[in-house]
Design an enzyme around this catalytic site. Structure first.
Site, PDB file in Angstrom:
ATOM      1  N   LYS A  65     -11.774   0.656  -1.945  1.00 39.33           N
ATOM      2  CA  LYS A  65     -10.491   1.418  -1.604  1.00 39.33           C
ATOM      3  C   LYS A  65     -10.429   2.630  -1.775  1.00 39.33           C
ATOM      4  CE  LYS A  65      -8.154  -3.186  -3.329  1.00 39.33           C
ATOM      5  NZ  LYS A  65      -7.792  -3.625  -4.388  1.00 39.33           N
TER       6      LYS A  65
ATOM      7  N   GLN B 192      -5.795  -3.435 -10.339  1.00 32.80           N
ATOM      8  CA  GLN B 192      -6.782  -4.287  -9.804  1.00 32.80           C
ATOM      9  C   GLN B 192      -7.004  -5.501 -10.711  1.00 32.80           C
ATOM     10  OE1 GLN B 192      -8.686  -3.440  -6.972  1.00 32.80           O
ATOM     11  NE2 GLN B 192      -9.401  -5.657  -7.364  1.00 32.80           N
TER      12      GLN B 192
ATOM     13  N   ASP C 201       0.850  -2.845  -4.069  1.00 34.15           N
ATOM     14  CA  ASP C 201       0.395  -4.198  -3.561  1.00 34.15           C
ATOM     15  C   ASP C 201       1.495  -5.219  -3.412  1.00 34.15           C
ATOM     16  OD1 ASP C 201      -2.170  -4.215  -3.333  1.00 34.15           O
ATOM     17  OD2 ASP C 201      -2.721  -4.620  -5.418  1.00 34.15           O
TER      18      ASP C 201
END
Ligand code: NAD
Length: 290
Positions: free
Chosen positions: A55, A99, A122
């Protein structure tokens, strides 16, 4: 002789999407706004380190700045909360992700819900998941959004098709099913969701025009479970002695399907690309005062 399935090349499509993001990031930079993503990385889970590195790399290439906040395995909810709250206030940081998975003992849904919805790139806060279910999505989770983008750009029609989703996780299956139900060309599907308690999975899978498998079980779906001509999307990433494999037995399914995603090189690169899209969108929204 039957020709083999078309490969849905997530790597190539993701490249296209990333190039578009780079243009949008460049326009923001011309206005003095450097789009910036924050990543909370807690614990030493090896795959997470790899995902975060990829990422970071993708962001850097697209002109998005990244800050990674690293925490040890023994970190606490309070430490993560403090960082997220700091980033919520930081005007120079437009989006953030946590994450997953978090180290044992920390409730990930409680942590996710600390993220300001406008910075939740997200799309995993209760607010953004709720907006999706209500038919007014803001930020859609990257993996399901990437699956839709891959289908659309590969010219696979979704509207009116029978889609079977195997897996009902908050991260993939559940949001995907809801995106597929949205009104419009990217939705309007007839959706069935399967999970570990589903009876006769094979029969349900055989009813699919588009079959999406996100179960986290190596080679769960084989050619006998696929209707001839179906489009098959393999979300799974399983580390086995034979290396990285998906949830779909590629060879037997590719002999039956009309199109299939490879693992790796299918859904994975699309997930990263959609995170970039959401981040640049967050920066654009914040620049226009939304
Ligand atoms: P999860 O473990 O949270 O959920 C798995 C789901 O599959 C559950 O709903 C469960 O009920 C269902 N399931 C498990 N075994 C089943 C069976 N035998 N029959 C029917 N349903 C079954 O997993 P997740 O986070 O949704 O991830 C799924 C897979 O996708 C994993 O392999 C993960 O690594 C991968 N993944 C890939 C990406 C990517 O970018 N490519 C992103 C996220 C997840």
């Amino acid at each position: 002789m039957k020709t083999r399935a078309r490969i849905l090349d997530g790597k190539a499509v993701a490249r296209e999407v990333r190039a578009e993001v780079k243009v949008r990031a460049g326009r923001l930079r011309e206005r003095g706004i450097v789009p910036k993503l924050g990543i909370v990385l807690a614990g030493g889970f090896a795959p997470s380190q790899i995902y975060v590195r990829s990422k970071e790399r993708a962001c850097a290439r697209a002109g998005i700045e990244v800050e990674v906040a690293r925490f040890p395995d023994e970190t606490t909810f309070e430490e993560l909360r403090d960082r997220i709250q700091e980033w919520n206030q930081d005007k120079a940081l437009h989006g953030m992700i946590v994450q997953l998975p978090l180290p044992g003992g920390i409730d990930s849904s409680k942590v996710l819900d600390l993220v300001k919805p406008g910075k939740d790139v997200d799309g995993l806060t209760s607010m953004n998941l709720g907006k999706l279910v209500a038919g007014r999505p803001e930020f859609m989770p990257a993996t399901p959004a990437g699956i839709i983008e891959l289908l659309v750009r590969s010219r696979v029609g979704i509207s009116g098709r029978r889609v079977v989703v195997v897996g009902r996780s908050e991260l993939v299956g559940k949001p995907l099913a809801n995106i597929l139900l949205l009104r419009g060309d990217r939705g309007d599907a007839t959706v069935t969701v399967c999970h570990s308690k589903t009876r006769d999975l094979a029969e349900v899978c055989r009813s699919a025009d588009i079959l999406v498998v996100a179960a986290g079980r190596a080679r769960l779906v084989d050619g006998d479970m696929v209707k001839p001509g179906a489009v098959v999307i393999d979300v799974g990433i399983n580390r086995t002695e034979q290396g990285l494999v998906g949830d779909v037995d590629f060879d037997s399914v590719a002999a039956k399907a009309s199109a299939i995603t490879p693992v790796p090189g299918g859904v994975g690169p699309m997930t990263v690309a959609m995170l970039l899209v959401n981040t640049v969108k967050a920066a654009e929204n914040q620049a226009s005062g939304e």
